[in-house]
Design a protein around this motif. Sequence first.
Motif, PDB file in Angstrom:
ATOM      1  N   ALA A  83       7.270  51.094  13.502  1.00 38.49           N
ATOM      2  CA  ALA A  83       7.155  49.947  12.599  1.00 38.49           C
ATOM      3  C   ALA A  83       7.591  48.651  13.262  1.00 38.49           C
ATOM      4  O   ALA A  83       7.050  47.577  12.964  1.00 38.49           O
ATOM      5  CB  ALA A  83       7.980  50.194  11.342  1.00 38.49           C
ATOM      6  N   TRP A  84       8.583  48.733  14.156  1.00 37.68           N
ATOM      7  CA  TRP A  84       9.148  47.517  14.751  1.00 37.68           C
ATOM      8  C   TRP A  84       8.700  47.297  16.181  1.00 37.68           C
ATOM      9  O   TRP A  84       9.102  46.343  16.820  1.00 37.68           O
ATOM     10  CB  TRP A  84      10.685  47.574  14.668  1.00 37.68           C
ATOM     11  N   PRO A  86       5.772  46.297  17.482  1.00 37.15           N
ATOM     12  CA  PRO A  86       5.099  45.020  17.785  1.00 37.15           C
ATOM     13  C   PRO A  86       6.066  43.851  17.905  1.00 37.15           C
ATOM     14  O   PRO A  86       5.910  43.002  18.793  1.00 37.15           O
ATOM     15  CB  PRO A  86       4.140  44.838  16.609  1.00 37.15           C
ATOM     16  N   ALA A 124       7.758  44.325   6.172  1.00 42.13           N
ATOM     17  CA  ALA A 124       6.493  44.744   6.780  1.00 42.13           C
ATOM     18  C   ALA A 124       5.564  43.544   6.951  1.00 42.13           C
ATOM     19  O   ALA A 124       4.940  43.358   8.011  1.00 42.13           O
ATOM     20  CB  ALA A 124       5.830  45.817   5.915  1.00 42.13           C
ATOM     21  N   GLU A 125       5.468  42.722   5.930  1.00 41.61           N
ATOM     22  CA  GLU A 125       4.651  41.509   6.024  1.00 41.61           C
ATOM     23  C   GLU A 125       5.198  40.576   7.094  1.00 41.61           C
ATOM     24  O   GLU A 125       4.438  39.958   7.854  1.00 41.61           O
ATOM     25  CB  GLU A 125       4.619  40.800   4.671  1.00 41.61           C
ATOM     26  N   THR A 127       6.832  41.279   9.854  1.00 45.80           N
ATOM     27  CA  THR A 127       6.478  41.741  11.198  1.00 45.80           C
ATOM     28  C   THR A 127       5.038  41.403  11.537  1.00 45.80           C
ATOM     29  O   THR A 127       4.723  40.973  12.656  1.00 45.80           O
ATOM     30  CB  THR A 127       6.701  43.258  11.307  1.00 45.80           C
ATOM     31  N   THR A 128       4.157  41.585  10.563  1.00 50.55           N
ATOM     32  CA  THR A 128       2.746  41.269  10.765  1.00 50.55           C
ATOM     33  C   THR A 128       2.545  39.804  11.121  1.00 50.55           C
ATOM     34  O   THR A 128       1.703  39.453  11.954  1.00 50.55           O
ATOM     35  CB  THR A 128       1.941  41.618   9.499  1.00 50.55           C
ATOM     36  N   LEU A 129       3.332  38.927  10.500  1.00 48.72           N
ATOM     37  CA  LEU A 129       3.219  37.490  10.758  1.00 48.72           C
ATOM     38  C   LEU A 129       3.974  37.065  12.011  1.00 48.72           C
ATOM     39  O   LEU A 129       3.498  36.238  12.793  1.00 48.72           O
ATOM     40  CB  LEU A 129       3.755  36.707   9.560  1.00 48.72           C
ATOM     41  N   PRO A 132       2.641  38.015  16.145  1.00 48.87           N
ATOM     42  CA  PRO A 132       1.649  37.119  16.761  1.00 48.87           C
ATOM     43  C   PRO A 132       2.113  35.670  16.842  1.00 48.87           C
ATOM     44  O   PRO A 132       1.747  34.952  17.784  1.00 48.87           O
ATOM     45  CB  PRO A 132       0.424  37.261  15.851  1.00 48.87           C
TER      46      PRO A 132
END
Length: 388
Positions: A83-84, A86, A124-125, A127-129, A132
Amino acid sequence: MPEHADKHIGTHLRTIRKRRGLSQKALADASGVSVSLIRQLEQGTVEGTRMETAHKLATALRVTTSTLLERDDDPQSSATTDAWRPLQLAVQVAPLAGTEEPTVQGVSAILPDVRRAYFSNRLAELTTLLAPALRDADALGDEPAARALRAHLLQIAGSVLTQVREFDAAETALQRALDDSPDRLRAAAVITTWSWLLVRQGRLRESRELATRWADDVEPRMSRATPEELAAWGWLLLQASAANLRDNRRGEADDTMRLARSVAVMTGRELPRGRERLTTWGPVTVGYKAAERHIVLDQPDRVIAGARTGSQQASTEYHRHRLDVARAHTMMRQHGEAVDVLVSINAAAPEWLASQRYAQDIMGVVVEQRRTLTPEMRELADALSVPL
């Protein structure tokens, strides 16, 4: 709140106990820690123990807590989870050259969404943001606006990685954030987060020395101090106090807490999160930290008496305070009340709560001490990955 002593303390514990001429039973009687846990720690059959337990043992042995926790080698504190991964890579690995050149304006446009996800504990959101965004920020170069933006993103990354116990990546993120900090206020905010990271690793001496040194450096002139300068100074004092208290340096902990309270009074109100700080600051925040002190000092009744409800409900500091309240209830064997607090946190911030080992430990105490569990307790234990 109590954090974890993740390092094996058994060798130091056994050596110091024998030097004091104490049996395991005598140390258990003096510290309030069970003989079985002392035996497991000395045999190395458990991975570590709660910070409050290390503190009790150190008090009984009349040494600093860090004396028990220090060791020569320093293995990675946790395995990297998928999960972490990235976010860890975005912090620790240089980005590949891309086909499009990012701009400060483009990355800045993402920052409000990153902050909203961070402050809402939607990990979770986030990390997605954030992953990158960090990649793009790395490609912006060294102009002042780019460095300031990168420092802000890296501090958020360091805070998140600390929460989820990816300590190596967190330290890398905070070192990079400090290097890119455009001014003393941003640097002080980064150091505040770093000091907290060190406490969570059990590196208490390093934490208190870092926070104290920076508090001395950024102490403002009272006649002209801005609210932001007071907030930066006050948070460093709180971190120094927390590390000193856990390291059995009660006098220094009390002195720095008194000074932090005075700074909160000078501030005059609770300041919202700012561009430099990731937390609120003021009398309410200091009140949260006072409750945390009572947990470390084994005074659960005072935590419950001063518990705050209904204020700052969206803030991470508020949720941490409520965990202290839940812990105080378990210390008084009030299991139903502890679960009620955890349920309320879970309703407000389920992703955040699931990542908190402190919450898992609190629920673990409930599971261990209760003869039977209610359906609600079982559901919460499952949500926190606590074995039944």
